[in-house]
Design a protein around this motif. Structure first.
Motif: not given
Length: 388
Positions: A7, A13-14, A17-18, A155, A157, A283, A304-306, A309
């Motif tokens: 990422i 976002a990053g 997501l992580s 990804i 971000c 994202a 976006d992250v939802k 993921s």
């Protein structure tokens, strides 16, 4: 170095997501060009939709947001010397929380560190390669050493100016952009709240916004020339401008205090499509920017992250790439609705230099129509709280 997901960028976002991937047992490494102190101190406003609040709570990072965030059940539209409340909860059953973006970042960084996550701050010379193969790589400098990550997916971000989006070939990528002829002059003020809810004001002199940051700190904005400079605005001049644009016929008056921060932000709309090329996915601000009038920036990043993921979870659980293939299209449908709403709110509330007297009267008539119609107020409320 080897990981499942690399990422680039430690914004909301990053980091989110992580953390979401970690909760599903998926490994990731996050690279960030700035220091931890820098990202946690970069003050940006934040309005969280109900869905964003739900995601943060489900991820176990919402405790401080619930305690310190300001839960709002409505907003006010001010024009013609009057204020009109839009009952968000009454019209939609949902609310919003005012909780600054840097506070979300502080919560997410703490959660990733507590979970043993790999966050590499102050990474420079980041370069992405091999996105059309099965093992893309990210090379970078860290602690004076050249390093490289091999991953299944990368990804991006890393925001509008990052290295990720340019990796999508120009012949594939289409950029949609609009730059607005005005900006926002923002101030942070030590004072008690002037209002229990956000006030969006349309005035002949330009737009203004009242937002509560905390019981003792307020965030205020007014429309300005983006080429202006904060040094041109004394505190007295700022207060005179805000009073002129915000005060209403019922005697309500803005509370003053010590101004301890001033800045000017530009206004633009931007969308990159598609949000994927091979094993690279975008994202957040790397893929889209919205003017802040619609309060959608951080919410779009979380949305976006939802999606992403869940798509990565499907891939690692069963090997299916179907959800990954759908990601860009599904994300862009949500993004374009938010872009429309943010553009619409901006057009509705700001003063345009090239507007004719007819245009200005139509703008006022549209505002009157919204506040006098349950259907139109509901449409505004649904878009504001993210009920789509």
């Amino acid at each position: 170095m080897r990981t499942q997901v690399a990422i680039v960028g430690a914004g909301p976002a990053g980091l989110l997501l992580s953390h979401l991937l970690h909760l599903e047992g998926i490994e990731s490494i996050v690279l960030e060009s700035r220091s931890r102190a820098e990202i946690e101190a970069t003050i940006r406003a934040g309005v969280l939709e109900q869905g964003s609040m739900d995601i943060l709570n489900e991820a176990g990072v919402g405790a401080r947001m619930r305690k310190e965030g300001a839960l709002h059940h409505g907003i006010e539209l001010a024009f013609g010397g009057r204020r009109h409340r839009i009952d968000l909860s009454g019209l939609t059953g949902k609310a919003i929380t005012v909780y600054p973006q840097h506070e979300v970042i502080i919560d997410l960084v703490a959660a990733r560190i507590a979970a043993g996550g790999q966050l590499l701050f102050e990474a420079s010379d980041v370069a992405i390669a091999g996105i059309d193969g099965v093992r893309p790589t990210v090379s970078f400098m860290h602690d004076g050493q050249a390093r490289r990550i091999e991953a299944d997916f990368v990804i991006g971000c890393d925001g509008f100016h990052g290295v990720s989006r340019p990796m999508i070939p120009a012949g594939v990528r289409q950029d949609f952009q609009r730059t607005y002829p005005f900006g926002w002059f923002g101030i942070l003020v030590e004072s008690a709240p002037s209002s229990d809810e956000l006030i969006y004001a349309r005035h002949a002199r330009g737009f203004a916004l009242v937002s509560t940051r905390s019981p003792t700190v307020q965030r205020l904005y007014f429309q300005c020339d983006p080429r202006d400079h904060v040094d041109n605005w004394s505190d007295d001049r700022i207060w005179a401008e805000l009073h002129a644009r915000l005060e209403s016929d019922d005697g309500w008056r803005l509370k003053e205090g010590r101004i301890f921060q001033k800045n000017i932000i530009g206004m633009r709309s931007f969308v990159c499509a598609p949000m994927r090329s091979g094993r690279l996915f975008l994202a957040g601000d790397a893929a889209h920017i919205v003017p802040p009038t619609g309060a959608k920036g951080m919410n779009l990043a979380i949305s976006d992250v939802k999606l992403l993921s869940r798509a990565l979870q499907a891939y690692y659980r069963g090997g299916s790439e179907e959800a990954l293939d759908r990601y860009s299209g599904e994300a862009l449908r949500r993004i374009w609705r938010a872009e429309f709403f943010s553009w619409w709110m901006t057009r509705l509330l700001h003063t345009f230099e090239d507007a004719s007297p007819f245009d200005r009267q139509v703008q006022l008539a549209e505002l009157e129509n919204i506040v006098s119609s349950t259907a139109l107020s509901t449409a505004l409320a649904e878009n504001y709280v993210g009920a789509f």
